[in-house]
Design a protein around this motif. Structure first.
Motif, short mmCIF file in Angstrom:
data_model
loop_
_atom_site.label_atom_id
_atom_site.label_comp_id
_atom_site.label_asym_id
_atom_site.label_seq_id
_atom_site.Cartn_x
_atom_site.Cartn_y
_atom_site.Cartn_z
N ASN A 30 0.86 -1.18 0.00
CA ASN A 30 0.00 0.00 0.00
C ASN A 30 0.90 1.23 0.00
OD1 ASN A 30 -2.11 1.81 0.23
ND2 ASN A 30 -2.29 1.56 2.46
N LEU A 31 1.43 1.56 -1.19
CA LEU A 31 2.44 2.61 -1.31
C LEU A 31 1.74 3.95 -1.47
CD1 LEU A 31 5.52 2.75 -1.31
CD2 LEU A 31 5.45 2.71 -3.80
N THR A 32 1.45 4.61 -0.36
CA THR A 32 0.75 5.89 -0.39
C THR A 32 1.69 7.01 -0.81
OG1 THR A 32 1.27 6.39 1.92
CG2 THR A 32 -0.73 5.09 1.49
N HIS A 33 1.09 8.16 -1.09
CA HIS A 33 1.86 9.33 -1.48
C HIS A 33 2.88 9.70 -0.41
CE1 HIS A 33 2.74 13.42 -2.85
NE2 HIS A 33 2.53 13.80 -1.61
N ARG A 34 2.45 9.69 0.82
CA ARG A 34 3.33 10.11 1.92
C ARG A 34 4.52 9.17 2.05
NH1 ARG A 34 0.53 11.82 7.38
NH2 ARG A 34 0.30 13.72 6.18
N ARG A 35 4.28 7.86 1.99
CA ARG A 35 5.36 6.90 2.08
C ARG A 35 6.32 7.05 0.91
NH1 ARG A 35 1.64 1.61 3.67
NH2 ARG A 35 1.13 2.28 5.80
N MET A 36 5.77 7.31 -0.27
CA MET A 36 6.62 7.51 -1.44
C MET A 36 7.54 8.71 -1.25
SD MET A 36 7.60 6.60 -4.46
CE MET A 36 6.38 5.59 -5.28
N GLN A 37 7.01 9.79 -0.68
CA GLN A 37 7.82 10.98 -0.50
C GLN A 37 8.94 10.77 0.52
OE1 GLN A 37 7.47 13.35 -2.72
NE2 GLN A 37 5.84 11.99 -3.44
N TYR A 38 8.68 9.96 1.53
CA TYR A 38 9.75 9.60 2.47
C TYR A 38 10.86 8.85 1.75
CZ TYR A 38 6.61 10.78 6.35
OH TYR A 38 5.77 11.44 7.23
N LEU A 39 10.47 7.88 0.90
CA LEU A 39 11.46 7.12 0.13
C LEU A 39 12.24 8.03 -0.81
CD1 LEU A 39 9.51 3.86 -0.85
CD2 LEU A 39 11.47 4.04 0.69
N VAL A 40 11.54 8.92 -1.49
CA VAL A 40 12.19 9.83 -2.43
C VAL A 40 13.21 10.71 -1.71
CG1 VAL A 40 11.79 11.85 -3.89
CG2 VAL A 40 10.36 9.83 -4.17
N SER A 41 12.84 11.24 -0.56
CA SER A 41 13.75 12.10 0.19
C SER A 41 14.97 11.33 0.69
CB SER A 41 13.02 12.74 1.38
OG SER A 41 11.99 13.61 0.92
N LEU A 42 14.75 10.13 1.22
CA LEU A 42 15.86 9.30 1.71
C LEU A 42 16.82 8.93 0.59
CD1 LEU A 42 17.16 7.58 4.02
CD2 LEU A 42 15.70 5.70 3.25
N ILE A 43 16.27 8.43 -0.53
CA ILE A 43 17.11 7.99 -1.63
C ILE A 43 17.75 9.19 -2.33
CG2 ILE A 43 17.13 6.75 -3.82
CD1 ILE A 43 14.75 5.10 -2.70
N GLY A 44 17.02 10.31 -2.42
CA GLY A 44 17.61 11.51 -2.99
C GLY A 44 18.80 11.99 -2.19
N GLY A 45 18.70 11.95 -0.87
CA GLY A 45 19.82 12.33 -0.02
C GLY A 45 20.99 11.37 -0.17
N LEU A 46 20.69 10.07 -0.29
CA LEU A 46 21.75 9.08 -0.47
C LEU A 46 22.50 9.30 -1.78
CD1 LEU A 46 23.15 6.43 0.40
CD2 LEU A 46 21.35 5.19 -0.82
#
Length: 330
Positions: A30-46
């Motif tokens: 259940n990949l919600t918008h909010r969870r996706m944005q957390y992933l995007v921010s984490l991976i973007g920082g990495l």
């Protein structure tokens, strides 16, 4: 088959699996918008940290370690970094392939409009989230346009994935040279930063393709075939680079150029993820910021491990000769 080749093979298999399962992620989670944005921010920082803490220093070290001054090496590598960044930027402009958004139901979209998006500007929540700015008439869409072609997205991401494969092979090759020079045997650290940046980002990319195909009414079989084809792009790029660089002259210069180019690619991709979040999202600012910092911190910690072990005897560059204040090499 040497250990670098074995490790590159393992990396490529894991990346291919990551890309494939990323395409079917919506049916599994259940990949919600909010969870996706957390992933995007984490991976973007990495990816931001990997580009600056790993790839660029390796590139400068590869150049300066073979008779080139530090100033020339830095100028050369910064030039290739800009080329990589601009190449990726124009690919984004041409192919419009960088969509990272969860597939959510209409009820979820209504919930996002009411709760997740406390934006400081008006937005339309019919079918997709558009952010209208009265002053400039600018629109930002979280969801791919209905008429978007998955073929353009696939081509753009396929080229990007080939470059990722070359970046992985270049980073692993440079780390193998470090390890060989210093006498260390910590093989599991070879190319680790670039590998993590790619393997964690690949599901988001493949999700972009299958999301648009789903909106276009394509069958599950068609999506799986396209997803498999995309998953093979990064291993193909890695194989071509690793085998090709062995047959070419000026390998050190080519390796440095490839690393600096990939640093620019990582910077552009990470910032294309992060900058829209800064501009268009006022919700969860603290948590998204913490996710970004966590990604950068992970990249830094990997770099610390490399400098403490792989680079401990050579100052962080393959075949690097340190010069004293009088210009003598030792």
């Amino acid at each position: 088959m040497g250990w670098p080749v074995q490790l590159l093979t393992i990396y490529c298999i894991l990346i291919a699996m990551s890309a494939f399962f990323g395409g079917i992620l919506p049916s599994m989670l259940n990949l919600t918008h909010r969870r996706m944005q957390y992933l995007v921010s984490l991976i973007g920082g990495l990816m931001l940290g990997v580009g600056l803490f790993h790839q660029l220093p390796h590139a400068v070290g590869a150049m300066s370690g073979h008779g080139h001054s530090a100033a020339f090496a830095l100028d050369w590598c910064m030039g290739w970094l800009i080329i990589g960044l601009l190449t990726t930027f124009f690919m984004l402009r041409i192919f419009h392939f960088h969509h990272h958004e969860a597939v959510v139901s209409d009820d979820d979209k209504d919930h996002l409009c009411g709760h997740d998006h406390a934006h400081e500007h008006d937005h339309d929540c019919v079918g997709k989230h558009d952010h209208d700015h009265d002053a400039g008439g600018h629109q930002h869409s979280h969801f791919p346009a209905q008429g978007a072609s998955w073929i353009g997205i696939f081509v753009g991401l396929a080229i990007h994935s080939l470059i990722d494969g070359g970046a992985l092979a270049a980073h692993l090759t440079a780390d193998a040279m470090h390890s060989s020079d210093s006498g260390e045997s910590l093989h599991w650290l070879l190319g680790l930063g670039t590998f993590l940046g790619i393997v964690l980002h690949k599901p988001l990319d493949s999700l972009s393709i299958t999301t648009v195909m789903t909106a276009g009414g394509w069958s599950a079989k068609s999506k799986n075939l396209v997803n498999i084809g995309y998953a093979m792009m990064c291993p193909l790029g890695a194989a071509v680079f690793y085998m090709g660089i062995k047959t070419l002259p000026f390998q050190d210069i080519l390796l440095a150029s490839a690393l600096a180019f990939s640093s620019g690619v990582f910077l552009c991709i990470s910032l294309s993820d992060l900058l829209p979040e800064v501009q268009f999202h006022s919700h969860d600012r603290l948590r998204l910021s913490l996710a970004l910092v966590a990604g950068v911190l992970i990249a830094w910690l990997i770099g610390f491990a490399e400098h403490g072990h792989l680079h401990g005897h050579q100052g962080g560059a393959p075949h690097l000769h340190h010069a004293d204040d009088h210009g003598h090499k030792h």
